[in-house]
Design an enzyme around this catalytic site. Structure first.
Site: not given
Ligand code: 13P
Length: 258
Positions: A13-15, A99, A101, A170, A176, A216, A238
């Protein structure tokens, strides 16, 4: 994981990271080092404007491209939104839904459910995200919370459709932050998710659904997480932005020892 009954899926997931040009550069690098031969399913969920570049670069590979959201409606006056059939036409195979976020920005359980329906109706594979906050974990309501999120997200989903859904656990406190859930903590919730699916759809479907862990996950901790019986892959933020790291996670998932 349990390769006998279900697919292993490593999804990035590149966000809100990388431009279309950077996407092209990533894919060239990634293609040069990606594992050859038989391996798990791999998905990369990129920003909407990067979908064409990602799809073009990955055309001859077995990597599926995905989006990070879709609108629940088919078309209409929804400025700035993207419908599921547009994603399909652009070459997407997957879409992340719910997600944390996006939930933090106001997406409700009902929205998530409507989007899951829209994705399935259009032939996309939804990667449905659930997870608790640190406060919820500390109050001891993780199981109840995640159960509620799963029940709501899967409301009205038919038996023929549930087979195409991927669930991602998650924990918000691990996203993150560099603070990964321990393999035991992640396994406990993923196992409970499978139990909820079993109660809703029966043992056969519960055994076949892929449940991913996200938060993470990186090239160092992936193996131990993926070695858990109910963790069938990862949703990686990440570490999916760096080709070498993402490849190492795919390699961990391909280890014959798990
Ligand atoms: P990280 O791997 O950066 O913690 O992000 C996880 C995430 O939210 C994947 O959707």
């Amino acid at each position: 994981m349990n390769r006998k009954y279900r697919k292993t899926v490593i999804a990035g997931n590149w966000k809100m990271n990388k431009t279309p040009s950077e996407t092209k550069a990533f894919m060239t690098e990634f293609k040069a080092i990606m594992p050859k031969g038989r391996w798990c399913d791999v998905a990369l969920c990129v920003p909407a404007v990067c979908i064409p570049a990602a799809v073009k670069a990955m055309r001859e590979t077995r990597i599926g491209i995905g989006a990070q959201n879709c609108n629940a409606n088919a078309a209409g006056a929804y400025t700035g939104e993207i419908a599921a059939n547009m994603l399909v036409d652009a070459g997407c195979k997957y879409v992340i839904i719910g997600h944390s976020e996006r939930r933090a920005a106001g997406e409700t359980d009902a929205d998530v459910n409507a989007k899951v329906h829209a994705a399935l109706e259009n032939g996309l594979i939804p990667i449905v995200c659930v997870g608790e906050s640190l406060a919820q974990r500390e109050t001891g309501i993780t199981t109840e919370w995640v159960t509620l999120q799963i029940k709501s997200a899967l409301d009205g989903i038919g038996e023929d459709q549930i087979r195409r859904i991927i669930i991602a656990y998650e924990p918000i406190w691990a996203i993150g932050t560099g603070k990964t859930a321990t393999p035991e903590q992640a396994e406990e919730v993923c196992e409970n998710i499978r139990t909820v699916v079993r109660k809703l759809f029966g043992a056969k479907i519960a055994r076949a659904i892929s449940v991913l862990y996200g938060g993470s996950m990186n090239e160092k901790n992936a193996y131990d997480l993926l070695a858990q019986p109910d963790i069938d892959g990862g949703l990686i933020g990440g570490a999916s932005l760096v080709p070498e790291k993402f490849v190492k996670i795919i390699e961990a998932a391909n280890q014959p020892t798990i």
